[in-house]
Design a protein around this motif. Structure first.
Motif: not given
Length: 579
Positions: A139, A169-170, A198-199, A173, A205, A202
């Motif tokens: 990932s 955030p990345q 954003d994190g 993710r 989800e 993720a």
């Protein structure tokens, strides 16, 4: 010379190609080796063991055999000496065959000529950790980021703790992708990792697919309204997460509706931590309305917000209908007198709340009075934290008296923080602890002045006259029987109040007349107007118990002081060594 020797060998022997595994080789067999092989094969066909025939049974070599040997064993132009040497080799080979048993070739499954050694078989259970780690590495490679080594080591742990690492955030993710099919991790702690909104999306989800994680901490990540909306949407359908920490998320009153949706729709969540946010009056009111309809939440942390006015009153009133909460933390808010009035009534009616933390608010003497009225009649509350409010030594004494001497109150831990208390507070605490299990946290102990040099100088309401009497007797080695014989003139082992008071004045016991009256009220337990010998014995036993506890505290304080001095010496020695 080397080439001719090789050609001669080839002419007299035989070459064979052999295939072993993935390798091939050419073997050169001499004439003597071939003869020995033929002879052993013929003996096997005849049924006689190899190497058992005697020398007398062996036929003498004929001329035909000699010619044959000459053709096979000697090259053209060679001397007969070479022929004799070949025969000698044959005899030696026969003798060797007698000593060496024939070994059959057995296939072992291992290719000795392979280019690469076969890899050992790996069990499936040993492959799983590698698969989990590889999922995270893949990932990260897909997103083009560098894997975090500290995180890589925890992919097979039950609890993944990743605090203060700024994965962003990345990074969140990449972790979410790796955790989609992870069936080992049950607790996820990403406190202060800078994952932002954003994190958080993720992670939400991922949690829609992975139902193995039941404990989620994404606090101090400033996820804001956008990230909280994703979490709220998740919690409305997720029936697996039992603990959620979103403190320090920059939430304000307009975000309280998202919290209310969680409380109204989720029946599995047991712990919700919302501290270090910006909920004020409106936010507190919205959350309180949802609390009245929720009976499954056990722990709610609203500390370090701005709850006051209508919001704080609503939170206090919600406890009258809520029967699920076991612990409520509302420290570091703005609860004041009016809130304490409602809170006292709610605690009196609520029988399920076990711990209340209302420290560091704006409670003063009057507000504390209303709160204590409800607490002393409560039969549910067990832990009460009040430190950081305006608690004077006098108010601390009132609080201890109200809670400690209540028969219905079940509070066994009273936390006053760093509030100062007086010595009488400790005396009363000893009396309470003699009858039930009760602990108190307090601060500095204010010691009163020595009353011996203040004979007759007014009243001292904080002085325990009975304790001072027996302390005076203890210091002068007087026994109770000696005191009673000295005071009792008729020998009936009983003294009137008047006689007792006159005897105390003659002995110059350092007590005022009013203090002597208070002392006699306590000693005269049956109220018959006289102090008898048994009542004095009860008073002495009580004094000795208090004295023993006081000595134990002083001994512990001296030990601690000594340890601190030893520590200071060690530090000083080490500093001098460095210099």
């Amino acid at each position: 010379m080397q080439s001719s020797s090789k050609s001669a060998f080839i002419s007299t022997g035989r070459s064979e190609n052999v295939q072993i595994g993935s390798k091939s080789a050419t073997l050169y067999l001499s004439s003597s080796s071939l003869k020995l092989h033929d002879k052993r094969c013929s003996s096997r066909e005849a049924g006689s063991p190899v190497g058992t025939e005697s020398k007398s049974q062996s036929p003498a070599p004929s001329e035909t055999n000699t010619d044959k040997n000459t053709k096979l064993g000697t090259a053209p132009g060679r001397s007969t000496a070479y022929s004799r040497r070949s025969q000698t080799d044959e005899d030696i080979g026969r003798e060797v065959s007698k000593l060496q048993p024939i070994r059959e070739f057995t296939f072992t499954g291992y290719d000795i000529m392979a280019d690469v050694e076969p890899e050992p078989r790996v069990e499936e259970e040993d492959l799983q950790p590698m698969k989990r780690l590889q999922a995270y590495l893949d990932s990260c490679s897909y997103l083009g980021i560098t894997p975090v080594t500290y995180l890589s080591r925890q992919m097979s742990n039950r609890g993944l703790v990743m605090r203060n690492h700024s994965i962003g955030p990345q990074g969140a993710r990449a972790l979410a992708i790796a955790l989609l099919n992870n069936d080992v991790i049950t607790s996820l702690d990403l406190e202060d990792d800078g994952i932002e909104a954003d994190g958080a999306k993720a992670i939400a989800e991922m949690l829609e697919v992975n139902h193995n994680i039941v404990d989620v901490n994404i606090s101090e990540n400033c996820i804001g309204a956008s990230g909280t909306r994703a979490i709220s949407k998740l919690m409305m359908t997720n029936q697996f997460i039992q603990s959620l920490d979103i403190s320090g998320s920059n939430l304000v009153d307009t975000d309280a509706k998202l919290i209310a949706d969680i409380l109204n729709n989720n029946v599995i969540l047991k712990e919700l931590i919302l501290s270090h946010n910006g909920f004020c009056e409106q936010g507190g009111y919205i959350i309180a309305q949802a609390l009245t309809n929720n009976d499954t939440l056990r722990i709610l942390d609203l500390s370090w917000n701005h709850l006051r006015g209508k919001g704080s009153i609503a939170i206090a009133a919600s406890l009258q209908k809520n029967i699920g909460l076991r612990k409520l933390d509302i420290a570091w808010n703005g609860f004041a007198k009016n809130d304490a009035i409602v809170l006292g009534k709610s605690i009196k009616e609520n029988t399920t709340l076990k711990e209340l933390d209302i420290s560091h608010n704006r409670l003063e003497k009057e507000g504390m009075g209303y709160l204590l009225q409800g607490i002393k009649d409560s039969d549910g509350l067990e832990i009460l934290r009040l430190g950081g409010n305006f608690i004077t030594p006098e108010l601390a004494m009132i609080t201890l008296t109200c809670i400690g001497q209540s028969e219905s109150c079940r509070v066994h831990l009273l936390d006053l923080g760093n509030s100062e208390v007086e010595e009488d507070f400790l005396t009363l605490l000893d009396d309470i602890q003699a009858t039930k299990s009760f602990n108190v946290v307090y601060g500095y102990v204010i010691k009163r002045e020595n009353v011996r040099g203040r004979k007759g100088d007014g009243l001292d309401g904080n002085l325990d006259a009975v304790y001072e009497l027996f302390k005076y007797m203890h210091d002068h080695n007087y026994r109770v029987i000696d005191l009673m014989k000295w005071l009792d003139r008729d020998g009936d082992m009983s003294v009137s109040r008047k006689e007792f008071k006159r005897g105390m004045m003659i002995a110059e016991v350092p007590l005022t007349e009013h203090q002597l009256d208070e002392m006699l009220d306590k000693l005269d337990m049956d109220g018959d107007g006289e102090v008898d010998f048994s009542e004095l014995l009860i008073g002495e036993r009580d004094f000795r118990r208090r004295l023993r506890r006081k000595q134990e505290r002083e001994k512990a304080a001296r030990k601690q002081k000594k340890e601190l001095k030893e520590l200071d010496k060690i530090i000083l020695t080490s500093m001098m060594g460095k210099t």
